[in-house]
Scaffold this motif. Structure first.
Motif, PDB file in Angstrom:
ATOM      1  N   ASN A 330     -14.367 -30.279  11.859  1.00  0.00           N
ATOM      2  CA  ASN A 330     -13.765 -28.966  11.584  1.00  0.00           C
ATOM      3  C   ASN A 330     -12.517 -28.691  12.428  1.00  0.00           C
ATOM      4  O   ASN A 330     -12.203 -27.542  12.726  1.00  0.00           O
ATOM      5  CB  ASN A 330     -14.783 -27.841  11.815  1.00  0.00           C
ATOM      6  CG  ASN A 330     -15.933 -27.897  10.827  1.00  0.00           C
ATOM      7  OD1 ASN A 330     -15.791 -28.440   9.724  1.00  0.00           O
ATOM      8  ND2 ASN A 330     -17.074 -27.364  11.214  1.00  0.00           N
ATOM      9  N   GLY A 331     -11.841 -29.749  12.833  1.00  0.00           N
ATOM     10  CA  GLY A 331     -10.607 -29.583  13.589  1.00  0.00           C
ATOM     11  C   GLY A 331     -10.780 -29.150  15.024  1.00  0.00           C
ATOM     12  O   GLY A 331      -9.807 -28.760  15.684  1.00  0.00           O
ATOM     13  N   HIS A 332     -12.010 -29.226  15.548  1.00  0.00           N
ATOM     14  CA  HIS A 332     -12.270 -28.759  16.916  1.00  0.00           C
ATOM     15  C   HIS A 332     -12.036 -29.895  17.917  1.00  0.00           C
ATOM     16  O   HIS A 332     -12.959 -30.403  18.546  1.00  0.00           O
ATOM     17  CB  HIS A 332     -13.699 -28.231  17.036  1.00  0.00           C
ATOM     18  CG  HIS A 332     -13.977 -27.042  16.179  1.00  0.00           C
ATOM     19  ND1 HIS A 332     -13.197 -25.913  16.211  1.00  0.00           N
ATOM     20  CD2 HIS A 332     -14.942 -26.805  15.250  1.00  0.00           C
ATOM     21  CE1 HIS A 332     -13.671 -25.020  15.343  1.00  0.00           C
ATOM     22  NE2 HIS A 332     -14.723 -25.543  14.748  1.00  0.00           N
ATOM     23  N   SER A 333     -10.791 -30.264  18.076  1.00  0.00           N
ATOM     24  CA  SER A 333     -10.433 -31.273  19.072  1.00  0.00           C
ATOM     25  C   SER A 333      -9.782 -30.588  20.264  1.00  0.00           C
ATOM     26  O   SER A 333      -9.273 -29.470  20.155  1.00  0.00           O
ATOM     27  CB  SER A 333      -9.476 -32.301  18.468  1.00  0.00           C
ATOM     28  OG  SER A 333      -8.256 -31.676  18.080  1.00  0.00           O
ATOM     29  N   ALA A 334      -9.805 -31.270  21.396  1.00  0.00           N
ATOM     30  CA  ALA A 334      -9.207 -30.719  22.612  1.00  0.00           C
ATOM     31  C   ALA A 334      -8.977 -31.864  23.587  1.00  0.00           C
ATOM     32  O   ALA A 334      -9.643 -32.900  23.508  1.00  0.00           O
ATOM     33  CB  ALA A 334     -10.114 -29.652  23.227  1.00  0.00           C
ATOM     34  N   PRO A 335      -8.059 -31.691  24.544  1.00  0.00           N
ATOM     35  CA  PRO A 335      -7.811 -32.745  25.538  1.00  0.00           C
ATOM     36  C   PRO A 335      -8.998 -32.907  26.483  1.00  0.00           C
ATOM     37  O   PRO A 335      -9.890 -32.056  26.555  1.00  0.00           O
ATOM     38  CB  PRO A 335      -6.568 -32.240  26.277  1.00  0.00           C
ATOM     39  CG  PRO A 335      -6.555 -30.766  26.054  1.00  0.00           C
ATOM     40  CD  PRO A 335      -7.150 -30.542  24.700  1.00  0.00           C
ATOM     41  N   TRP A 336      -8.988 -33.986  27.260  1.00  0.00           N
ATOM     42  CA  TRP A 336     -10.103 -34.315  28.145  1.00  0.00           C
ATOM     43  C   TRP A 336     -10.358 -33.237  29.194  1.00  0.00           C
ATOM     44  O   TRP A 336     -11.486 -33.056  29.661  1.00  0.00           O
ATOM     45  CB  TRP A 336      -9.844 -35.654  28.841  1.00  0.00           C
ATOM     46  CG  TRP A 336      -8.641 -35.643  29.744  1.00  0.00           C
ATOM     47  CD1 TRP A 336      -7.363 -35.968  29.415  1.00  0.00           C
ATOM     48  CD2 TRP A 336      -8.613 -35.266  31.129  1.00  0.00           C
ATOM     49  NE1 TRP A 336      -6.523 -35.823  30.493  1.00  0.00           N
ATOM     50  CE2 TRP A 336      -7.257 -35.401  31.567  1.00  0.00           C
ATOM     51  CE3 TRP A 336      -9.573 -34.843  32.046  1.00  0.00           C
ATOM     52  CZ2 TRP A 336      -6.869 -35.114  32.874  1.00  0.00           C
ATOM     53  CZ3 TRP A 336      -9.181 -34.553  33.349  1.00  0.00           C
ATOM     54  CH2 TRP A 336      -7.851 -34.699  33.751  1.00  0.00           C
ATOM     55  N   TYR A 337      -9.322 -32.499  29.584  1.00  0.00           N
ATOM     56  CA  TYR A 337      -9.476 -31.480  30.629  1.00  0.00           C
ATOM     57  C   TYR A 337      -9.874 -30.113  30.062  1.00  0.00           C
ATOM     58  O   TYR A 337      -9.900 -29.122  30.802  1.00  0.00           O
ATOM     59  CB  TYR A 337      -8.177 -31.334  31.416  1.00  0.00           C
ATOM     60  CG  TYR A 337      -6.952 -31.057  30.560  1.00  0.00           C
ATOM     61  CD1 TYR A 337      -6.655 -29.766  30.124  1.00  0.00           C
ATOM     62  CD2 TYR A 337      -6.095 -32.086  30.176  1.00  0.00           C
ATOM     63  CE1 TYR A 337      -5.547 -29.503  29.340  1.00  0.00           C
ATOM     64  CE2 TYR A 337      -4.975 -31.835  29.390  1.00  0.00           C
ATOM     65  CZ  TYR A 337      -4.707 -30.547  28.972  1.00  0.00           C
ATOM     66  OH  TYR A 337      -3.615 -30.293  28.186  1.00  0.00           O
ATOM     67  N   PHE A 338     -10.203 -30.067  28.801  1.00  0.00           N
ATOM     68  CA  PHE A 338     -10.495 -28.798  28.128  1.00  0.00           C
ATOM     69  C   PHE A 338     -11.575 -28.000  28.861  1.00  0.00           C
ATOM     70  O   PHE A 338     -11.436 -26.796  29.098  1.00  0.00           O
ATOM     71  CB  PHE A 338     -10.924 -29.074  26.685  1.00  0.00           C
ATOM     72  CG  PHE A 338     -11.355 -27.859  25.912  1.00  0.00           C
ATOM     73  CD1 PHE A 338     -10.440 -26.890  25.552  1.00  0.00           C
ATOM     74  CD2 PHE A 338     -12.680 -27.693  25.532  1.00  0.00           C
ATOM     75  CE1 PHE A 338     -10.829 -25.764  24.828  1.00  0.00           C
ATOM     76  CE2 PHE A 338     -13.078 -26.584  24.808  1.00  0.00           C
ATOM     77  CZ  PHE A 338     -12.155 -25.619  24.455  1.00  0.00           C
ATOM     78  N   TYR A 339     -12.660 -28.676  29.243  1.00  0.00           N
ATOM     79  CA  TYR A 339     -13.776 -27.945  29.836  1.00  0.00           C
ATOM     80  C   TYR A 339     -13.510 -27.520  31.277  1.00  0.00           C
ATOM     81  O   TYR A 339     -14.191 -26.628  31.788  1.00  0.00           O
ATOM     82  CB  TYR A 339     -15.067 -28.753  29.726  1.00  0.00           C
ATOM     83  CG  TYR A 339     -15.577 -28.811  28.301  1.00  0.00           C
ATOM     84  CD1 TYR A 339     -15.815 -27.649  27.586  1.00  0.00           C
ATOM     85  CD2 TYR A 339     -15.801 -30.028  27.662  1.00  0.00           C
ATOM     86  CE1 TYR A 339     -16.265 -27.677  26.278  1.00  0.00           C
ATOM     87  CE2 TYR A 339     -16.255 -30.074  26.360  1.00  0.00           C
ATOM     88  CZ  TYR A 339     -16.484 -28.895  25.667  1.00  0.00           C
ATOM     89  OH  TYR A 339     -16.935 -28.930  24.367  1.00  0.00           O
ATOM     90  N   PHE A 340     -12.541 -28.140  31.941  1.00  0.00           N
ATOM     91  CA  PHE A 340     -12.130 -27.617  33.239  1.00  0.00           C
ATOM     92  C   PHE A 340     -11.573 -26.201  33.069  1.00  0.00           C
ATOM     93  O   PHE A 340     -11.870 -25.304  33.865  1.00  0.00           O
ATOM     94  CB  PHE A 340     -11.070 -28.526  33.870  1.00  0.00           C
ATOM     95  CG  PHE A 340     -11.614 -29.814  34.411  1.00  0.00           C
ATOM     96  CD1 PHE A 340     -12.141 -29.877  35.694  1.00  0.00           C
ATOM     97  CD2 PHE A 340     -11.608 -30.964  33.643  1.00  0.00           C
ATOM     98  CE1 PHE A 340     -12.642 -31.054  36.209  1.00  0.00           C
ATOM     99  CE2 PHE A 340     -12.108 -32.158  34.143  1.00  0.00           C
ATOM    100  CZ  PHE A 340     -12.623 -32.204  35.425  1.00  0.00           C
ATOM    101  N   LEU A 341     -10.780 -26.007  32.026  1.00  0.00           N
ATOM    102  CA  LEU A 341     -10.217 -24.684  31.755  1.00  0.00           C
ATOM    103  C   LEU A 341     -11.297 -23.707  31.292  1.00  0.00           C
ATOM    104  O   LEU A 341     -11.289 -22.530  31.671  1.00  0.00           O
ATOM    105  CB  LEU A 341      -9.120 -24.797  30.687  1.00  0.00           C
ATOM    106  CG  LEU A 341      -7.914 -25.670  31.046  1.00  0.00           C
ATOM    107  CD1 LEU A 341      -6.939 -25.743  29.876  1.00  0.00           C
ATOM    108  CD2 LEU A 341      -7.210 -25.138  32.291  1.00  0.00           C
ATOM    109  N   VAL A 342     -12.234 -24.216  30.471  1.00  0.00           N
ATOM    110  CA  VAL A 342     -13.306 -23.345  29.977  1.00  0.00           C
ATOM    111  C   VAL A 342     -14.154 -22.838  31.135  1.00  0.00           C
ATOM    112  O   VAL A 342     -14.492 -21.646  31.207  1.00  0.00           O
ATOM    113  CB  VAL A 342     -14.181 -24.091  28.947  1.00  0.00           C
ATOM    114  CG1 VAL A 342     -15.415 -23.266  28.597  1.00  0.00           C
ATOM    115  CG2 VAL A 342     -13.386 -24.395  27.687  1.00  0.00           C
TER     116      VAL A 342
END
Length: 665
Positions: A330-342
């Motif tokens: 469903n297009g839910h891609s993100a860079p590897w550091y995404f969860y650091f920001l989350v």
């Protein structure tokens, strides 16, 4: 100075009085949990409409289950919905039966799951600090209660938890089951009551096996070994391990395999690290536990597969589990550091203390951790919990902010344990009023000199100041950061006119100044309170008005149009939603909606329906203004029923020429 010491002494006396009175202790604890739960989860829970896109999907599938009585296969808009297992739908349907079909009932299971979790965390920290006091032979009721109060507050009052605990989807229910299961595991693992689950079985045998009182003490030492042997052969686990298995089954019924994979990964990694893997598996009656989990979770899966076959297997286990982990869905891609920001924003403003909370554990010193009592490994367990969830979903290809919600309780525990260490020993096991007063003079909140504070903590405090200042600046300029919303044409202007960005900026700027002042005056223990108070103010004066504002501008027009549809729709008349998908219309109108993406597609569809000679000879079309104009309809080709916000609701009658083709242009 004397007034300051007097206040501290009074606080210590108050907590001592609470600790000595079980009824008062229970009352204060319940009142605190109710207050935190009401602020975070309960207040205005059902006073705003369902939020598109995901929440109405769950709400309507549960409503269909409630109306039809089919508790096996979830449906939405006439189609099967295999995204999630049945537990969340069951909970919402039961809430409908008790409280009626409304927004409050939709969100109640999420709120209850969150409240139950913080209650269990409160109890766990109470037990953990009491065990610490017993081991160190000190009495610190002030520290014990403040630490428990803090863990409940941090776990509840953070953006990630508040958002999902107030949303009627499966994420908070999964987190409630999974996090509660992990806390129950640790209580079973570390508690002195670990072997009490078999007391009724062993007491008689121990009495018979124990030597007489006149026997030498060296002979009597055999009794604990007999107890251990009998306890490990008992068929059932203790109550905490049993609760662990039941909650794992709940997690599986909430979101599938991840409900057992993640807790299993956390527990296995922790036990292997401390060298107790086989020992604890025997304690847990692992095979019996697997039977309990399978017995509670498998029957529904068997029934839904029996009814739907490979459609369910391919959709749920394939697309919604395996594919989400291995590829973008469903297009839910993100860079590897995404969860650091989350984590930084989702656990704000306390997230800046996570690095020092983790480093202070020195988790790499394995021999040290293996030498400790089991209960003393709580911080290490929280670290494995946090790291396992974070690592698991970082590896996963599909990424969403809600995926790391299960690590937020671990983050709250880690930060709480950090601040708990700053609360000094205020009482002594042999204390008297004088001794207690002397201890108090050393300071309940007496803050050590900067040389005794770890440099990392000092730097974290200043990072806290910078972070709060950054939040203030970002929120003040939020209209330049946010994108546009097609549903609210003048979104930026309305946000600016509301004054909410200014209020938010002032709140966090004041907090930044106060934290900086506390750092300079070395009043470390008050910093956590400033962050908490600031966040509560942010909830009351910014988040709550913002939720009402967004609901009024974005969701209210759809609810009003749903009411118009209910009144205007003729029997068997089709409803077309053109150019967008808003599942809330299905929930509020109780009508099947045909989603069409493009104006030309809608025109062709209407032509085909007209050619079939259907009754009634018309369709309802709900479209955004832009998409509606692209249909190139003439004024005589449709009848406008209502316009709300960015949406138009029209009726298009079928008009046939002699060649039997529709003419709507």
């Amino acid at each position: 100075m004397r007034m300051k010491l007097s206040v501290k002494h009074t606080v210590d006396q108050w907590f001592n009085k609470i600790a000595k009175n079980p009824a008062l202790s229970l009352t204060v604890s319940i009142l605190w949990l109710i207050l935190i739960g009401w602020i975070a989860f309960g207040c205005n829970l059902g006073n705003t409409g369902l939020v598109d896109e995901t929440e109405p999907l769950f709400a309507e599938a549960s409503r269909q289950m409630f109306v039809t009585g089919d508790w096996i296969t979830p449906f939405f808009n006439g189609d099967t919905r295999f995204d999630k297992p049945a537990l969340v739908y069951w909970c919402q349907a039961i809430a409908y039966a008790i409280f009626g079909v409304n927004e409050w009932a939709v969100r109640l299971p999420s709120a209850i799951a969150a409240l139950g979790l913080i209650c269990l965390a409160f109890y766990t920290i109470q037990w953990y600090t009491a065990e610490q006091d017993e081991l160190e032979q000190v009495s610190r009721p002030t520290r014990r209660y403040l630490t428990s109060f803090m863990v409940a507050a941090l776990m509840a009052l953070n953006p990630e938890t508040i958002i999902w605990a107030r949303t009627g989807v499966s994420d908070m229910l999964l987190t409630g089951c999974m996090a509660s299961a992990l806390l129950c595991f640790f209580l079973g693992y570390a508690g002195k009551q670990g072997n009490r689950g078999v007391e009724l079985i062993t007491n008689t045998t121990l009495a018979e096996a124990a030597p007489t009182a006149s026997a030498p003490s060296s002979d009597r030492v055999a009794s604990p070994r007999v107890a251990q042997m009998l306890s490990t052969s008992a068929p059932f686990p203790n109550k905490w391990y049993l609760a662990f298995y039941v909650l794992i089954a709940g997690a599986i019924l909430t979101k599938g395999p991840v409900g057992i994979v993640l807790p299993g990964l956390i527990v296995a990694a922790f036990l292997l690290y401390v060298g107790k893997f086989r020992e604890v598996l025997r304690e847990m009656r692992f095979l019996m536990g697997i039977l309990i989990i399978l017995g509670l979770s498998v029957p529904w899966y068997a029934l839904v597969i029996w009814r739907n076959g490979w459609n369910y297997i391919n959709s749920f286990f394939g697309y919604h589990n395996l594919d989400r982990f291995t590829e973008v869905v469903n297009g839910h891609s993100a860079p590897w550091y995404f969860y650091f920001l989350v984590v930084l924003l989702g656990f704000a403003p306390y997230s800046v203390y996570l690095p020092v909370s983790i480093v202070r554990l020195k988790f790499w010193q394995r021999s040290h951790w293996r030498s400790l009592e089991r209960f003393q490994q709580f911080g290490l367990f929280a670290w494995f919990w946090f790291a396992s969830v974070f690592g698991f979903f970082t590896i996963a290809v599909t990424k969403l902010p809600s995926y790391v919600l299960p690590l937020m309780p671990a983050a709250a525990i880690l930060v709480t344990l950090l601040w708990s260490d700053l609360l000094p020993k205020t009482d002594n096991p042999n204390d008297s009023t004088t001794q207690g007063h002397k201890d108090t003079e050393r300071g309940f909140n007496h803050l050590p000199a900067s040389s005794s504070i770890p440099p990392l903590l000092l730097w974290s405090g200043w990072v806290n100041v910078v972070f709060l200042s950054f939040l203030a600046t970002a929120l003040f300029n939020i209209t330049h950061i946010l994108g546009t919303d097609p549903a609210i044409s003048n979104f930026h202007e309305l946000i600016q006119q509301s004054g909410l960005p200014l209020i938010a900026a002032v709140i966090w700027l004041v907090c930044a100044v106060l934290v900086a002042g506390l750092l300079l005056s070395r009043r470390w223990n008050y910093i956590s309170s400033i962050n908490l108070i600031g966040f509560v103010a942010f909830i009351i004066f910014v988040l709550t008005p913002t939720s009402f504002f967004i609901d009024r501008e974005r969701q209210l027009p759809l609810r009003e149009l749903s009411a118009v549809i209910l009144q205007a729709k003729q029997p068997d008349e089709e409803l077309i939603m053109l150019g967008f998908k808003k599942p809330s219309v299905v929930f509020y109108s109780h009508i099947h909606v045909n989603y069409l993406g493009f104006p030309q597609q809608a025109v062709e569809h209407i032509k085909n329906q007209a050619a079939k000679g259907l009754k009634p000879p018309s369709v309802l079309v709900l479209a955004e203004q832009k998409k509606f104009l692209q249909m190139d309809l003439q004024p005589d080709d449709y009848k406008s029923l209502s316009t709300k916000g960015a949406y138009n609701l029209v009726r298009i009658p079928f008009k046939k020429k002699k060649n039997e083709k529709i003419d709507i242009s």
